[in-house]
Design a protein around this motif. Structure first.
Motif, short mmCIF file in Angstrom:
data_model
loop_
_atom_site.label_atom_id
_atom_site.label_comp_id
_atom_site.label_asym_id
_atom_site.label_seq_id
_atom_site.Cartn_x
_atom_site.Cartn_y
_atom_site.Cartn_z
N GLU A 204 0.87 -1.36 -0.10
CA GLU A 204 -0.02 0.15 0.07
C GLU A 204 0.63 1.24 0.04
OE1 GLU A 204 -4.17 0.82 2.12
OE2 GLU A 204 -2.48 1.02 3.57
N GLU A 205 1.95 1.25 0.71
CA GLU A 205 2.83 2.40 0.64
C GLU A 205 4.31 1.76 0.85
OE1 GLU A 205 3.95 6.29 3.56
OE2 GLU A 205 2.14 4.83 4.04
N ASN A 206 5.05 2.52 -0.09
CA ASN A 206 6.74 2.04 0.09
C ASN A 206 7.57 3.09 -0.27
OD1 ASN A 206 8.39 -0.07 -0.21
ND2 ASN A 206 8.00 -0.82 -2.22
N GLY A 207 8.67 3.08 0.47
CA GLY A 207 9.39 4.04 0.76
C GLY A 207 10.91 3.66 1.18
N PRO A 208 11.97 4.46 1.37
CA PRO A 208 12.93 3.95 2.08
C PRO A 208 12.96 3.95 3.50
CG PRO A 208 13.24 6.44 1.03
CD PRO A 208 11.94 5.79 0.56
N GLY A 580 -1.79 10.09 8.94
CA GLY A 580 -1.86 9.06 7.72
C GLY A 580 -2.37 7.77 7.73
N ASP A 581 -3.16 7.49 8.75
CA ASP A 581 -3.80 6.19 8.94
C ASP A 581 -4.98 6.04 8.00
OD1 ASP A 581 -5.23 3.96 9.93
OD2 ASP A 581 -5.04 4.55 11.92
N GLU A 582 -4.78 5.36 7.13
CA GLU A 582 -5.48 4.86 5.84
C GLU A 582 -6.89 4.45 6.44
OE1 GLU A 582 -5.63 6.19 2.98
OE2 GLU A 582 -3.66 7.35 3.07
N SER A 583 -7.08 3.59 7.59
CA SER A 583 -8.15 2.87 8.03
C SER A 583 -9.16 4.05 8.51
CB SER A 583 -7.63 2.09 9.06
OG SER A 583 -7.16 2.55 10.20
N LEU A 584 -8.39 5.03 9.01
CA LEU A 584 -9.72 6.16 9.48
C LEU A 584 -10.36 6.68 8.21
CD1 LEU A 584 -7.36 8.10 12.21
CD2 LEU A 584 -9.32 6.70 12.47
N MET A 585 -9.41 6.87 7.10
CA MET A 585 -10.38 7.55 6.17
C MET A 585 -11.11 6.62 5.43
SD MET A 585 -10.20 10.73 5.35
CE MET A 585 -10.44 11.99 4.04
N ASP A 586 -10.68 5.25 5.36
CA ASP A 586 -11.59 4.35 4.87
C ASP A 586 -12.86 4.06 5.25
OD1 ASP A 586 -9.48 3.64 2.82
OD2 ASP A 586 -8.80 1.80 4.17
#
Length: 969
Positions: A204-208, A580-586
């Motif tokens: 879902e999210e990817n970075g260094p 940034g908690d996507e579960s809240l927005m979902d």
């Protein structure tokens, strides 16, 4: 009216186009011109509530959202950088209508001493950074599995037959076998995520710095129907063997429409440990540990610690969820701590270890997530007991439409590490906070830029003798709430107040309490729909919006859903932007979908707010639906919500009250009120408004709207103007009463109540901001003190109060009218006046700018001369200016083509207005037809009057200019 005393103290305006040429410490920026202008100062600190001491946080992950200004023009994360840290990544959370980034999520690694902070700067740059090396994403999709390599540990996640971890290797040691999973027991049946061949896992999210894997599926038996759906988000961080697991249990698929009964739910982790030992937190500062004798467990029964009880909720939850009270800790046959004392609780962490291997674990708010705990066995099995099998209740009922969420932290380390240190990363994480003024300047919270600082709020409270009023810094939580309760404390979103308080003060307890309550709202009060669109399919599936639940729903522990009158969900987007908690927005989007059915498609084409025609109904329900539409229009913007906003606002803006009809809702464009007939206590035949609904809850809904919500920007401007009319009505007719009555009679004189005080903060703030008239501030201040005492002290941190206090403390609005005729008139005349010429229905206005640095003009026209307000006296029942001869400026018609102001006094301005076209546009905007009270008719025999109003907002903060910040390297 124009404030002469402020004209001489206008401060220089800081334009976003100015290029910052400064640098920090004398080092020139290597990134060229600073797009984030000025750079944003951020303090990274621990989120600590009252009574909790911090820990040193060496090179620990911090996640937080920061707003940007629209004028910064940032469109991609590749334009951003951090100064002060080497490791960071960015993710866009929300954009302005312009396409520029408004909220960006920052993940970074920071070192913060206990109880202190580290300062960093958000500035321009080239995007994600991984120190001196090229940024490499942590996660990789391998087809059937996903691998996450943090440098300190390597995790493999299986997609089908999800077992949490297929493998974990840290320090060259393998920690787990591949036979784990999310498991559950119902009756004699065992369920597991590892039995679901259709389960999925995606990056879902990817970075260094951070990777998030979202895993979804069902808890299935060896054969037969599933018990629960689930979503597990797994968070991983650079340089760490730590992972955060956010588990959501779900029962909201129409294909399995029923209440589910179960005994336990666990996260099963079979380790490779031999002869392990255990450690449990058994109380504040107290731990128990030793070698595991067969099995060791910690079981948290009901605890009152930090739990906010409401209306017998604890007794109900004990009966339906957990009859056991207190904390139980057992190793083999040895009882280390026995149940029985509801004040006994675990801090929430544990550890399991053997030679060269240790797994630290913790459950967020474990003391309040009962029945929960940990179990460890001597053969190496570790269980996170989400719903503990030690619970003596073995038939828990889980409601349909419901989700329930838990947050867990695990750390796999080959070296000994204090589990409390691991646990604090979840319970009291690092977060970054900018200066409060930055959030206001960026209009970060519902587009508002006029919010009081903490200092201004404290000064104002001291002035009115309420210095002790403050929001608690304790991270309280709730598991049960009756949303339909009465009283002042349940008429606004308290969690939004807590977020604003956190932004002002940095008080971690207020933020954590808001997060706790938002989690309860979204995973304890929302009706979800996982495999169907309830807005579209609901009318077919459920013929009556009041009978949507299956049998036994009233016996569940988690069916206290939002009611229609007190659905305080508007804090959730702010919580999302800060984390940034996507579960809240979902979950918030799910709630929006359900309410579109409940107050839209499920009600049909007449009696619905979102799908109907002209309908107000019950004032509070209508006002909540109106507020919600604005919030979703801003932050969950879809074509569906945009259409609902246009329909709903268009409907009520076109309604007009009729004195002879006590059932006809609508505006009175002479006095400024909006009549709401179904207030529940109005005597038959008497027109009256329930004060706290018609003058607080209803107008406050406007705060959640911005011009970008509307296809026609004049709908927003008209709406705003009528809010001004309502503010004038309140100022002239209600505020003068020593105490406001509960019901304000519209057609006869009102007497003062003995004690009543209601919130007019938003209306008075709006009135001041649109007129510059101090009366809106001064006349209400004397009522404000008693209002807080009677209603609730936390209201002082509501956005409406914050606007009022900001205005009260700054007094920086300048407005005026161009060449007004005088004697109360604010128009510059008709075609017989200098500067006004006419050709048919087209009028041309010409005038000179009355001062420097005007922000905007507002031009209106009317068939009659205009005054700022007709000024009705509700005692004498007489107007200062007769409606037969004059028009309220706020009620006159707007035009769409005001000129952009020139910046120097004396500059010539001109505009042409086609009155016939503007009237036709107005009727079209609100779907008005001949015969309706609000319908406007162009009369070519009428010589129309025009008024030009100007606004000049002085950028003064308590009389002091805020200097530019330099741009860091």
């Amino acid at each position: 009216m124009m404030k002469e005393s402020l004209q001489g103290v206008l401060k220089r305006r800081v334009w976003c186009a100015v290029v910052v040429m400064f640098c920090v410490g004398g080092v020139m920026s290597t990134h060229g011109e600073c797009a984030v202008d000025p750079a944003v100062r951020i303090e990274v600190r621990e989120l600590l509530p009252e009574g909790v001491s911090g820990l040193d946080r060496p090179h620990e992950a911090a996640t937080f959202g920061v707003p940007l200004r629209d004028c910064d023009g940032i469109q991609t994360i590749n334009q951003l950088g951090l100064s002060g840290l080497w490791d960071y990544q960015f993710r866009v959370l929300h954009r302005y209508p312009s396409g520029n980034i408004q909220w960006v999520l920052i993940d970074t690694l920071a070192s913060v001493p206990a109880g202190q902070s580290t300062v960093i700067w958000l500035t321009n740059g080239s995007g994600n950074s991984s120190g001196n090396s090229l940024p490499i994403d942590l996660a990789a999709d391998n087809g059937n599995t996903i691998t996450v390599d943090t440098g300190a540990a390597r995790f493999v996640i299986r997609k089908a037959r999800y077992n949490v971890f297929d493998s974990v290797v840290a320090g060259g040691t393998s920690f787990l076998s591949n036979t784990g999973g999310i498991t559950a027991v119902s009756g004699t049946t065992q369920y597991s995520s590892a039995n679901d061949e259709q389960s999925t896992a995606v990056i879902e999210e990817n970075g260094p710095i951070k990777a998030v894997i979202r895993c979804e599926g069902h808890l299935k038996p060896a054969s037969g129907p599933w018990l629960f759906g689930y979503t597990m988000r797994m968070y991983f961080y650079k340089g760490s063997g730590r992972t955060r697991l956010d588990l959501i249990l779900k029962n909201a698929e129409i294909s399995s429409y029923s209440v589910k009964t179960f005994e336990s739910v666990r996260i099963k982790l079979p380790t490779t440990m031999v002869a392990p030992s255990y450690l449990f937190s058994t109380g504040p500062g107290v731990q128990a540990g030793g070698f595991i004798d067969g099995s060791a467990h910690l079981y948290q029964g009901y605890s009152s610690y930090k739990y906010v009880q409401y209306l017998g909720g604890a007794d109900l939850l004990k009966a339906r969820l957990v009859p056991d009270v207190g904390l139980e800790v057992v190793n083999g046959a040895s009882v280390i701590h026995a149940l029985g004392d509801e004040k006994s609780y675990s801090e929430g962490f544990a550890a399991m270890a053997t030679q060269g291997m240790q797994i630290n674990c913790g459950i967020r708010n474990l003391y309040g997530m009962w029945p929960t705990g940990f179990t460890m066995t001597e053969d190496g099995h570790l269980y996170i007991d989400v719903f503990s099998p030690r619970n003596t209740k073995d038939d828990i009922r889980f409601a349909f439409f419901a989700h329930d969420k838990r947050q867990v932290v695990l750390e796999f380390t080959p070296e000994a590490k204090d589990p409390k240190q691991t646990f604090y990363t979840l319970q009291y994480p690092l977060a970054g906070l900018a200066d409060f003024e930055h959030y206001a300047e960026a209009k970060a919270v519902y587009g508002e830029d006029r919010l009081a600082t903490h200092g201004e709020t404290r000064d104002f409270l001291a002035d009115i003798g309420l210095e002790s009023y403050e929001i608690s810094n304790v991270d309280t939580l709730r598991r049960y709430y009756v949303w339909g309760q009465g009283g002042g404390s349940n008429q606004y979103d308290l969690q939004l107040c807590k977020y604003l308080h956190y932004l002002q003060t940095g008080n971690g307890g207020a933020f954590l309490a808001a997060q706790n309550d938002d989690h309860y709202k979204m995973f304890g009060s929302v009706k979800h729909s996982d495999d169907f669109d309830v807005y579209v399919q609901g009318p077919t599936l459920f013929k009556n919006v009041n009978t949507t639940s299956p049998p036994d729903q009233n016996l569940t522990y988690n069916s206290k859903f939002f009611d229609r009158e007190h659905s305080h969900d508007v804090s959730v987007p702010v919580g999302y932007f800060l984390t940034g908690d996507e579960s809240l927005m979902d979950a918030w989007r799910d709630y929006g979908e359900y309410t579109l059915y409940d107050q839209g498609s499920g009600k049909g084409p007449v009696d619905s707010y979102y799908d109907g025609t002209i309908h107000v109904g019950f004032p509070r329900i209508f006002s909540r639906a109106l507020r919600r539409a604005g919030a979703y229009g801003q932050y969950a913007s879809t074509s569906v919500w945009r259409e609902k906003i246009g329909r709903m606002v268009g409907n009520f803006m076109g309604m007009r009250a009729i004195p002879e009809d006590d059932d006809q809702d609508g505006w009175d464009s002479d006095r400024g009120f909006f009549y709401m007939s179904r207030d529940g206590s109005r005597p038959d035949g008497v027109r009256s408004n329930k004060v706290f609904m018609a003058y607080d809850i209803f107008p406050n809904a406007f705060w959640y709207y911005v011009p970008g919500n509307f296809d026609d920007p004049l709908m927003y401007e008209d709406y705003q103007d009528y809010i001004l009319g309502l503010a004038f009505h309140s100022l002239r007719e209600i505020i003068p009463l020593e105490h406001q009555p509960y019901g304000f009679k519209l057609d006869e004189a009102n007497s003062a109540d003995l004690t009543g005080e209601y919130p007019f903060s938003f209306l008075m703030a709006a009135g001041y901001e649109m007129t510059g008239d101090d009366s809106f501030l001064d006349q209400y201040t004397s009522h404000y003190r008693q209002m807080l005492i009677i209603q609730s002290k936390e209201r002082v941190y509501s956005p409406y109060s914050s606007k009022f206090i900001h205005n009260h403390e700054n007094r920086d609005i300048l407005t005026g009218y161009v060449a007004p005729e005088g004697a109360g008139r604010v128009d510059l005349g008709n075609s017989g006046a200098p500067g006004v010429s006419r050709s048919g229905s087209v009028y041309t206005l010409t005038w000179q700018a009355p001062m420097d640095e005007i922000i905007r003009y507002q031009i209106k026209f009317s068939a009659a001369p205009m005054v700022e307000n007709l000024n009705f006296d509700q005692v004498t029942r007489a107007y200062e200016y007769a409606p037969s001869a004059y028009e309220n400026f706020w009620a006159a018609l707007n035009i769409a083509n005001e000129p952009t102001p020139k910046q120097s006094e004396g500059d010539v301005e001109t505009v042409s207005i086609d009155v016939a076209q503007a009237i036709n546009a107005y009727n079209t905007r609100y779907g008005l037809t001949a015969g309706q009270p609000a319908y406007q008719v162009y009369d070519d025999q009428t010589d129309y009057f025009f008024s030009v109003k100007f606004f000049a907002d002085a950028p003064i903060v308590n009389g002091i200019d805020t200097p530019l910040l330099p741009c860091p390297p």
